[in-house]
Design a protein around this motif. Structure first.
Motif, PDB file in Angstrom:
ATOM      1  N   SER A  25     -31.322  21.209 -15.116  1.00 42.66           N
ATOM      2  CA  SER A  25     -32.196  22.216 -14.520  1.00 42.66           C
ATOM      3  C   SER A  25     -31.411  23.488 -14.295  1.00 42.66           C
ATOM      4  O   SER A  25     -30.176  23.485 -14.329  1.00 42.66           O
ATOM      5  CB  SER A  25     -32.784  21.707 -13.195  1.00 42.66           C
ATOM      6  N   GLY A  26     -32.135  24.583 -14.094  1.00 42.91           N
ATOM      7  CA  GLY A  26     -31.496  25.857 -13.776  1.00 42.91           C
ATOM      8  C   GLY A  26     -31.162  26.724 -14.967  1.00 42.91           C
ATOM      9  O   GLY A  26     -30.553  27.791 -14.799  1.00 42.91           O
ATOM     10  N   PHE A  27     -31.543  26.300 -16.159  1.00 47.13           N
ATOM     11  CA  PHE A  27     -31.328  27.104 -17.361  1.00 47.13           C
ATOM     12  C   PHE A  27     -32.362  26.687 -18.401  1.00 47.13           C
ATOM     13  O   PHE A  27     -33.046  25.676 -18.239  1.00 47.13           O
ATOM     14  CB  PHE A  27     -29.908  26.943 -17.899  1.00 47.13           C
ATOM     15  N   THR A  28     -32.470  27.485 -19.457  1.00 50.65           N
ATOM     16  CA  THR A  28     -33.435  27.190 -20.514  1.00 50.65           C
ATOM     17  C   THR A  28     -32.843  26.108 -21.408  1.00 50.65           C
ATOM     18  O   THR A  28     -32.110  26.382 -22.365  1.00 50.65           O
ATOM     19  CB  THR A  28     -33.757  28.456 -21.324  1.00 50.65           C
ATOM     20  N   PHE A  29     -33.186  24.877 -21.097  1.00 50.04           N
ATOM     21  CA  PHE A  29     -32.547  23.717 -21.710  1.00 50.04           C
ATOM     22  C   PHE A  29     -32.600  23.764 -23.236  1.00 50.04           C
ATOM     23  O   PHE A  29     -31.604  23.477 -23.903  1.00 50.04           O
ATOM     24  CB  PHE A  29     -33.252  22.458 -21.200  1.00 50.04           C
ATOM     25  N   SER A  30     -33.727  24.148 -23.789  1.00 52.69           N
ATOM     26  CA  SER A  30     -33.905  24.098 -25.243  1.00 52.69           C
ATOM     27  C   SER A  30     -33.097  25.147 -25.988  1.00 52.69           C
ATOM     28  O   SER A  30     -33.087  25.162 -27.221  1.00 52.69           O
ATOM     29  CB  SER A  30     -35.381  24.252 -25.591  1.00 52.69           C
ATOM     30  N   SER A  31     -32.414  26.014 -25.262  1.00 48.96           N
ATOM     31  CA  SER A  31     -31.612  27.067 -25.904  1.00 48.96           C
ATOM     32  C   SER A  31     -30.150  26.701 -26.064  1.00 48.96           C
ATOM     33  O   SER A  31     -29.398  27.459 -26.705  1.00 48.96           O
ATOM     34  CB  SER A  31     -31.713  28.362 -25.090  1.00 48.96           C
ATOM     35  N   VAL A  54     -31.880  22.092 -30.559  1.00 52.63           N
ATOM     36  CA  VAL A  54     -33.145  21.438 -30.896  1.00 52.63           C
ATOM     37  C   VAL A  54     -32.930  20.053 -31.485  1.00 52.63           C
ATOM     38  O   VAL A  54     -33.858  19.407 -31.951  1.00 52.63           O
ATOM     39  CB  VAL A  54     -33.996  22.294 -31.848  1.00 52.63           C
ATOM     40  N   GLY A  55     -31.689  19.594 -31.459  1.00 58.81           N
ATOM     41  CA  GLY A  55     -31.403  18.224 -31.851  1.00 58.81           C
ATOM     42  C   GLY A  55     -31.192  17.976 -33.318  1.00 58.81           C
ATOM     43  O   GLY A  55     -31.086  16.818 -33.737  1.00 58.81           O
ATOM     44  N   ARG A  56     -31.103  19.031 -34.119  1.00 59.57           N
ATOM     45  CA  ARG A  56     -30.965  18.828 -35.563  1.00 59.57           C
ATOM     46  C   ARG A  56     -29.557  18.414 -35.956  1.00 59.57           C
ATOM     47  O   ARG A  56     -29.345  17.760 -36.973  1.00 59.57           O
ATOM     48  CB  ARG A  56     -31.351  20.102 -36.303  1.00 59.57           C
ATOM     49  N   THR A  57     -28.577  18.826 -35.153  1.00 58.92           N
ATOM     50  CA  THR A  57     -27.177  18.562 -35.493  1.00 58.92           C
ATOM     51  C   THR A  57     -26.511  17.775 -34.377  1.00 58.92           C
ATOM     52  O   THR A  57     -26.669  18.106 -33.199  1.00 58.92           O
ATOM     53  CB  THR A  57     -26.419  19.884 -35.702  1.00 58.92           C
ATOM     54  N   THR A  58     -25.783  16.734 -34.769  1.00 64.66           N
ATOM     55  CA  THR A  58     -25.016  15.953 -33.809  1.00 64.66           C
ATOM     56  C   THR A  58     -23.605  15.735 -34.343  1.00 64.66           C
ATOM     57  O   THR A  58     -23.378  15.735 -35.558  1.00 64.66           O
ATOM     58  CB  THR A  58     -25.664  14.574 -33.571  1.00 64.66           C
ATOM     59  N   ASN A  59     -22.687  15.575 -33.428  1.00 67.77           N
ATOM     60  CA  ASN A  59     -21.308  15.243 -33.791  1.00 67.77           C
ATOM     61  C   ASN A  59     -20.784  14.213 -32.797  1.00 67.77           C
ATOM     62  O   ASN A  59     -21.164  14.232 -31.624  1.00 67.77           O
ATOM     63  CB  ASN A  59     -20.412  16.483 -33.757  1.00 67.77           C
ATOM     64  N   TYR A  60     -19.892  13.355 -33.295  1.00 71.42           N
ATOM     65  CA  TYR A  60     -19.379  12.263 -32.475  1.00 71.42           C
ATOM     66  C   TYR A  60     -17.866  12.152 -32.605  1.00 71.42           C
ATOM     67  O   TYR A  60     -17.285  12.445 -33.657  1.00 71.42           O
ATOM     68  CB  TYR A  60     -19.995  10.930 -32.922  1.00 71.42           C
ATOM     69  N   ALA A  61     -17.260  11.671 -31.545  1.00 68.07           N
ATOM     70  CA  ALA A  61     -15.859  11.277 -31.643  1.00 68.07           C
ATOM     71  C   ALA A  61     -15.760  10.094 -32.596  1.00 68.07           C
ATOM     72  O   ALA A  61     -16.663   9.252 -32.664  1.00 68.07           O
ATOM     73  CB  ALA A  61     -15.335  10.890 -30.266  1.00 68.07           C
ATOM     74  N   SER A  71     -29.173  12.025 -28.086  1.00 69.28           N
ATOM     75  CA  SER A  71     -30.500  12.562 -28.377  1.00 69.28           C
ATOM     76  C   SER A  71     -30.936  13.410 -27.192  1.00 69.28           C
ATOM     77  O   SER A  71     -30.282  13.409 -26.149  1.00 69.28           O
ATOM     78  CB  SER A  71     -31.503  11.436 -28.640  1.00 69.28           C
ATOM     79  N   ARG A  72     -32.027  14.118 -27.374  1.00 65.36           N
ATOM     80  CA  ARG A  72     -32.517  14.961 -26.286  1.00 65.36           C
ATOM     81  C   ARG A  72     -34.027  15.048 -26.348  1.00 65.36           C
ATOM     82  O   ARG A  72     -34.624  14.925 -27.428  1.00 65.36           O
ATOM     83  CB  ARG A  72     -31.892  16.350 -26.353  1.00 65.36           C
ATOM     84  N   ASP A  73     -34.608  15.294 -25.192  1.00 62.55           N
ATOM     85  CA  ASP A  73     -36.041  15.534 -25.062  1.00 62.55           C
ATOM     86  C   ASP A  73     -36.194  16.873 -24.357  1.00 62.55           C
ATOM     87  O   ASP A  73     -36.032  16.960 -23.130  1.00 62.55           O
ATOM     88  CB  ASP A  73     -36.700  14.410 -24.267  1.00 62.55           C
ATOM     89  N   ASN A  74     -36.460  17.905 -25.123  1.00 60.73           N
ATOM     90  CA  ASN A  74     -36.532  19.250 -24.533  1.00 60.73           C
ATOM     91  C   ASN A  74     -37.740  19.416 -23.608  1.00 60.73           C
ATOM     92  O   ASN A  74     -37.726  20.281 -22.737  1.00 60.73           O
ATOM     93  CB  ASN A  74     -36.533  20.303 -25.629  1.00 60.73           C
ATOM     94  N   ALA A  75     -38.746  18.585 -23.779  1.00 61.60           N
ATOM     95  CA  ALA A  75     -39.896  18.656 -22.874  1.00 61.60           C
ATOM     96  C   ALA A  75     -39.545  18.109 -21.491  1.00 61.60           C
ATOM     97  O   ALA A  75     -40.171  18.474 -20.497  1.00 61.60           O
ATOM     98  CB  ALA A  75     -41.068  17.880 -23.459  1.00 61.60           C
ATOM     99  N   LYS A  76     -38.544  17.230 -21.455  1.00 67.68           N
ATOM    100  CA  LYS A  76     -38.132  16.626 -20.185  1.00 67.68           C
ATOM    101  C   LYS A  76     -36.806  17.174 -19.672  1.00 67.68           C
ATOM    102  O   LYS A  76     -36.295  16.705 -18.657  1.00 67.68           O
ATOM    103  CB  LYS A  76     -38.021  15.105 -20.349  1.00 67.68           C
ATOM    104  N   ASN A  77     -36.228  18.138 -20.403  1.00 69.19           N
ATOM    105  CA  ASN A  77     -34.928  18.701 -19.999  1.00 69.19           C
ATOM    106  C   ASN A  77     -33.888  17.607 -19.797  1.00 69.19           C
ATOM    107  O   ASN A  77     -33.128  17.620 -18.806  1.00 69.19           O
ATOM    108  CB  ASN A  77     -35.058  19.546 -18.724  1.00 69.19           C
TER     109      ASN A  77
END
Length: 116
Positions: A25-31, A54-61, A71-77
């Motif tokens: 919270s406190g910022f525009t999460f989807s940005s 927007v979840g198109r790119t991921t990187n992992y150790a 993963s992320r849900d931008n509607a739920k922040n």
């Protein structure tokens, strides 16, 4: 103000699974890209996974590739970390983090203990 609250940690046996959540919270999460880090006892804090805004790119150790999924849900922040095939070496406090306007923000973390 920016707030990050992690949840979902706990005690799990080797080979088990957990899903961590981070409510933002406190910022525009989807940005903004979001990241998960972890810190094991006596060790430095290391990056675990990163996801683009927007979840198109991921990187992992390398240590978690094929076992963890961010993963992320931008509607739920909310950003998630699905952890499968857990190992004792995954024991750590897990933090989510975001960099907003040049400043890094961290949650308080959630403890994951992998032990039989």
């Amino acid at each position: 103000q920016v707030q990050l609250v992690e949840s979902g940690g706990g005690l799990v046996q080797p080979g088990g699974s957990l899903r961590l959540s981070c409510a933002a919270s406190g910022f525009t999460f989807s940005s903004y890209a979001m990241s998960w880090y972890r810190q094991a006892p006596g060790k430095e804090r290391d990056m675990v996974a990163v996801i683009s805004n927007v979840g198109r790119t991921t990187n992992y150790a390398d240590s978690v590739k094929g076992r963890f999924t961010i993963s992320r849900d931008n509607a739920k922040n909310t950003v998630y970390l699905q952890m499968n095939s857990l190992k004792s070496e995954d024991t750590a406090v897990y933090f989510c983090t975001v960099r907003v306007r040049g400043m890094s923000y961290w949650g308080k973390g959630t403890l994951v203990t992998v032990s039989s």
